[in-house]
Design an enzyme around this catalytic site. Structure first.
Site, PDB file in Angstrom:
ATOM      1  N   LYS A  73      -8.636  64.653  61.008  1.00 45.30           N
ATOM      2  CA  LYS A  73      -8.996  63.778  62.128  1.00 45.30           C
ATOM      3  C   LYS A  73      -8.305  64.259  63.392  1.00 45.30           C
ATOM      4  CE  LYS A  73      -7.705  60.228  64.307  1.00 45.30           C
ATOM      5  NZ  LYS A  73      -8.184  60.616  65.648  1.00 45.30           N
ATOM      6  N   GLY A 114       2.502  63.505  65.839  1.00 40.08           N
ATOM      7  CA  GLY A 114       2.189  62.562  66.907  1.00 40.08           C
ATOM      8  C   GLY A 114       3.407  61.742  67.268  1.00 40.08           C
ATOM      9  N   SER A 115       3.163  60.526  67.704  1.00 34.56           N
ATOM     10  CA  SER A 115       4.257  59.709  68.226  1.00 34.56           C
ATOM     11  C   SER A 115       5.060  59.055  67.099  1.00 34.56           C
ATOM     12  CB  SER A 115       3.686  58.619  69.134  1.00 34.56           C
ATOM     13  OG  SER A 115       2.889  57.733  68.384  1.00 34.56           O
ATOM     14  N   THR A 116       6.282  58.712  67.400  1.00 32.92           N
ATOM     15  CA  THR A 116       7.136  58.022  66.431  1.00 32.92           C
ATOM     16  C   THR A 116       6.541  56.648  66.102  1.00 32.92           C
ATOM     17  OG1 THR A 116       9.094  59.268  67.085  1.00 32.92           O
ATOM     18  CG2 THR A 116       9.479  57.140  66.053  1.00 32.92           C
ATOM     19  N   GLY A 172       3.871  57.193  63.660  1.00 31.32           N
ATOM     20  CA  GLY A 172       4.536  57.596  62.415  1.00 31.32           C
ATOM     21  C   GLY A 172       4.999  56.383  61.619  1.00 31.32           C
ATOM     22  N   GLU A 218       5.679  64.782  61.754  1.00 31.35           N
ATOM     23  CA  GLU A 218       6.256  65.596  62.837  1.00 31.35           C
ATOM     24  C   GLU A 218       6.157  64.755  64.089  1.00 31.35           C
ATOM     25  OE1 GLU A 218       7.315  68.901  63.129  1.00 31.35           O
ATOM     26  OE2 GLU A 218       7.329  69.148  60.962  1.00 31.35           O
ATOM     27  N   CYS A 238       6.280  68.687  71.854  1.00 33.74           N
ATOM     28  CA  CYS A 238       7.267  67.838  71.183  1.00 33.74           C
ATOM     29  C   CYS A 238       8.691  68.346  71.391  1.00 33.74           C
ATOM     30  CB  CYS A 238       6.939  67.704  69.708  1.00 33.74           C
ATOM     31  SG  CYS A 238       6.717  69.272  68.864  1.00 33.74           S
ATOM     32  N   GLU A 279      10.927  59.552  74.772  1.00 34.12           N
ATOM     33  CA  GLU A 279      10.109  60.740  74.997  1.00 34.12           C
ATOM     34  C   GLU A 279       9.139  60.466  76.151  1.00 34.12           C
ATOM     35  OE1 GLU A 279       7.117  61.958  71.962  1.00 34.12           O
ATOM     36  OE2 GLU A 279       8.050  63.922  72.161  1.00 34.12           O
TER      37      GLU A 279
HETATM   38  P1  NAI Z   1      -0.462  59.051  68.610  1.00 34.29           P
HETATM   39  O1  NAI Z   1       0.671  59.377  67.726  1.00 34.29           O
HETATM   40  O2  NAI Z   1      -0.920  57.634  68.624  1.00 34.29           O
HETATM   41  O3  NAI Z   1      -1.727  59.976  68.256  1.00 34.29           O
HETATM   42  C1  NAI Z   1      -1.677  61.108  67.397  1.00 34.29           C
HETATM   43  C2  NAI Z   1      -2.816  61.042  66.380  1.00 34.29           C
HETATM   44  O4  NAI Z   1      -2.660  59.873  65.578  1.00 34.29           O
HETATM   45  C3  NAI Z   1      -4.211  60.949  66.992  1.00 34.29           C
HETATM   46  O5  NAI Z   1      -5.121  61.679  66.198  1.00 34.29           O
HETATM   47  C4  NAI Z   1      -4.518  59.459  66.892  1.00 34.29           C
HETATM   48  O6  NAI Z   1      -5.897  59.189  66.857  1.00 34.29           O
HETATM   49  C5  NAI Z   1      -3.864  59.112  65.570  1.00 34.29           C
HETATM   50  N1  NAI Z   1      -3.527  57.701  65.387  1.00 34.29           N
HETATM   51  C6  NAI Z   1      -3.139  56.799  66.327  1.00 34.29           C
HETATM   52  N2  NAI Z   1      -2.900  55.609  65.763  1.00 34.29           N
HETATM   53  C7  NAI Z   1      -3.136  55.741  64.436  1.00 34.29           C
HETATM   54  C8  NAI Z   1      -3.041  54.857  63.318  1.00 34.29           C
HETATM   55  N3  NAI Z   1      -2.668  53.594  63.451  1.00 34.29           N
HETATM   56  N4  NAI Z   1      -3.327  55.347  62.091  1.00 34.29           N
HETATM   57  C9  NAI Z   1      -3.689  56.628  61.931  1.00 34.29           C
HETATM   58  N5  NAI Z   1      -3.811  57.505  62.951  1.00 34.29           N
HETATM   59  C10 NAI Z   1      -3.521  57.063  64.189  1.00 34.29           C
HETATM   60  O7  NAI Z   1      -0.056  59.509  70.068  1.00 34.29           O
HETATM   61  P2  NAI Z   1      -0.702  59.078  71.483  1.00 34.29           P
HETATM   62  O8  NAI Z   1      -0.851  57.604  71.583  1.00 34.29           O
HETATM   63  O9  NAI Z   1      -1.893  59.907  71.729  1.00 34.29           O
HETATM   64  O10 NAI Z   1       0.478  59.534  72.472  1.00 34.29           O
HETATM   65  C11 NAI Z   1       1.533  58.653  72.757  1.00 34.29           C
HETATM   66  C12 NAI Z   1       2.833  59.391  72.848  1.00 34.29           C
HETATM   67  O11 NAI Z   1       3.136  59.999  71.619  1.00 34.29           O
HETATM   68  C13 NAI Z   1       2.887  60.521  73.843  1.00 34.29           C
HETATM   69  O12 NAI Z   1       3.123  60.083  75.129  1.00 34.29           O
HETATM   70  C14 NAI Z   1       4.028  61.339  73.300  1.00 34.29           C
HETATM   71  O13 NAI Z   1       5.243  60.805  73.709  1.00 34.29           O
HETATM   72  C15 NAI Z   1       3.889  61.169  71.803  1.00 34.29           C
HETATM   73  N6  NAI Z   1       3.205  62.311  71.185  1.00 34.29           N
HETATM   74  C16 NAI Z   1       3.966  63.238  70.574  1.00 34.29           C
HETATM   75  C17 NAI Z   1       3.387  64.352  70.034  1.00 34.29           C
HETATM   76  C18 NAI Z   1       4.195  65.390  69.358  1.00 34.29           C
HETATM   77  O14 NAI Z   1       3.757  66.520  69.244  1.00 34.29           O
HETATM   78  N7  NAI Z   1       5.355  65.066  68.872  1.00 34.29           N
HETATM   79  C19 NAI Z   1       1.944  64.600  70.119  1.00 34.29           C
HETATM   80  C20 NAI Z   1       1.216  63.525  70.748  1.00 34.29           C
HETATM   81  C21 NAI Z   1       1.849  62.438  71.265  1.00 34.29           C
END
Ligand code: NAI
Ligand code: MG
Length: 500
Positions: A198, A251-253, A256, A273, A307, A404
């Protein structure tokens, strides 16, 4: 204002954008019941393409297809060498299409073409080549147990089998979409797993192109299924699915943590991660001709949406003034624009909302006494551009020092001795990565042993290669990707005891 006009796009890219955005389920490209949603070019705010809005029904079908493929002879019965060959072919196909994939990634995500083409595409290709070699090197061990077992004089001999963990959900973010997908697909496929991928809702396009390449590489139907959609819909359904054995997430903490809850039902395994607040330590003897450009890349590459981005810089007070002046001057020189314009050093952030979030951190910092010696403001180039920002006068308790930001923002803090520097660097719940800039071997060794982080770079920052395990301590995550540990995530161990 340097936003590329669409008529500069290659024919292949235009064809890819015009292709209907369908889901790949069990080898078929299908529509979603929920219709479609738009993905945007963050540099212009314009709609790039419509993609399918996968939901629970499509997730059920995709997981079902992956479950069916897991034991099917054309996948489970494939020899390890043939599986490795498929992975190698995937790498070759990505390489052959690297220009178009880069162009699509730039349009959908905003990064510069150089970042995509020279950094992330080679990284994705390297993932498949690295794990292709592992397919033929997965094996258990024979073990002679110590506990005596002598009914009728018999003894126990044992060996272990390594088996694919099962159906994997790969949930990836928007900052480096294709590379993140490759980091999950390559080891999972080497291990013999099947997957549902996804992509993030902001950046679904290269995943769909990858789906076509996987088919051309000869991957049997259903081995990789691709469901585009939103996190709270497709993502949540996938994360909670009882037939998913493992979630591989970046993705985000916050998300996670939501995945931990979703995993409760069948106790699925997780690798997480997550975010970071990575420090960089610049000691008094650092070679600034190395440190300044190295940290410029380490902080601002991909507009700071990395990240491991160097979000906190600690500099020996003796050189703090000179270092900060140079960093700020370099930051001010960076040109913002469309990622496809070769004159652009940095592209936009992923969207206007995210740019507003970044701006809010900086504004709150300024109100509390921080000073922007570079940037510190939204840029006029488009709805989501933010000037590369260097802050001074920050304090450890400020939100911008603890949370972050995920944007082109760093804060410089002077220190007086290395003990203080190490304590400041470790003053965070995160523990993803750090860098140390020094000519002293003993200072580098000491720092690398004292810093709490999954990676310590010395005289470099943000260096990755598939051979190097990568993971987070503290709230930066669970488990390791890349290297041999990265493969282990996708394997179970079964012990076979033989009474002989
Ligand atoms: P997110 O962690 O919500 O999104 C990452 C992935 O998770 C996307 O594919 C999203 O559709 C999916 N996702 C979101 N909610 C979910 C759920 N409840 N169950 C399963 N999958 C889910 O990150 P978002 O909202 O796009 O970004 C927010 C913040 O997260 C950013 O500002 C940044 O600080 C951090 N982030 C960190 C990343 C990293 O590489 N460590 C990458 C992306 C975001
Ligand atoms: Mg997009």
């Amino acid at each position: 204002m340097t936003v590329a006009a669409p008529d500069t796009l290659s024919t292949e890219t235009r064809a890819a954008l015009a292709a209907p955005g369908k889901l790949l389920i069990g080898g078929d490209w299908v529509d979603a019941e929920g219709g479609t949603f738009a993905t945007h070019d963050p540099a212009t705010g314009g709609v790039l393409a419509e993609v399918a809005r996968g939901g629970r029904g499509e997730v059920d079908a995709a997981v079902g297809a992956a479950k069916e493929a897991l034991g099917r002879a054309d996948w489970a019965g494939m020899t390890p060498a043939d599986r490795g060959a498929v992975l190698w072919r995937i790498a070759d196909l990505i390489e052959a299409e690297a220009d178009v994939l880069s162009e699509i990634e730039v349009l959908d995500q905003g990064k510069t073409y150089a970042t995509a083409r020279r950094g992330e595409l080679p990284g994705a290709i390297a993932q498949f080549r690295y794990y292709a070699g592992f397919a033929t090197k997965i094996h258990g061990t024979t073990i002679r147990p110590s506990i005596a077992y002598q009914p009728q004089g018999r003894q126990v001999r044992a060996h272990t089998l390594r088996e694919p963990i099962g159906v994997v959900a790969a949930i990836v973010p928007w900052n480096s979409p294709l590379l993140m997908a490759a980091m999950k697909l390559a080891p999972a496929l080497a291990a013999g797993c099947t997957l549902v991928l996804k992509p993030a809702e902001q950046t679904p396009l290269t995943a769909l192109m990858l789906g076509r390449l996987l088919e051309r590489a000869g991957l049997p139907p259903g081995v990789v299924n691709i469901v585009t959609g939103f996190g709270h819909e497709a993502g949540a359904a996938l994360a909670a699915h009882e037939d998913v054995a493992k979630v591989a997430f970046t993705g985000s903490t916050a998300t996670g943590r939501a995945l931990l809850d979703a995993a409760r039902g069948n106790l699925k395994k997780l690798t997480l991660e997550l975010g970071g607040k990575s420090p960089a330590l610049v000691l008094a003897d650092a070679d600034l001709d190395l440190a300044v450009p190295g940290l410029m890349r380490g902080i601002f590459a991909n507009s700071g949406q990395v990240c491991v981005a160097g979000a906190r810089v600690y500099v020996d007070r003796k050189i703090a003034g000179a270092f900060t002046d140079r960093l700020a001057a370099e930051a001010d020189r960076l040109r913002l624009g469309h990622g496809l314009d070769p004159a652009s050093d940095l592209g936009p952030l992923i969207g206007p909302d995210h740019a507003a979030k970044v701006a809010a951190y900086v504004e709150a910092g300024k109100r509390a006494g921080a000073e922007a010696v570079a940037g510190g403001r939204l840029a006029g180039e488009g709805p989501a551009f933010y000037r590369p920002t260097v802050l001074t006068g920050v304090r450890p308790e400020m939100a911008l020092m603890r949370e972050e930001i995920f944007g082109p923002v760093t804060a410089v803090t002077p220190f007086d001795d290395i003990d203080e520097a190490l304590a400041l660097a470790n003053d965070t719940e995160y523990g993803l990565a750090t860098s140390v800039w020094t000519e002293s071997l003993s200072a580098a060794t000491r720092a690398s042993e004292s810093l709490r982080a999954g990676t310590v770079w010395v005289n470099c920052h943000s260096y990755f290669s598939p051979e190097l395990p990568k993971g987070g301590h503290g709230i930066s995550g669970w488990g390791y990707e890349n290297g041999a540990p990265g493969l282990e995530n996708y394997l179970e161990t079964k012990t076979v005891c033989l009474s002989v």
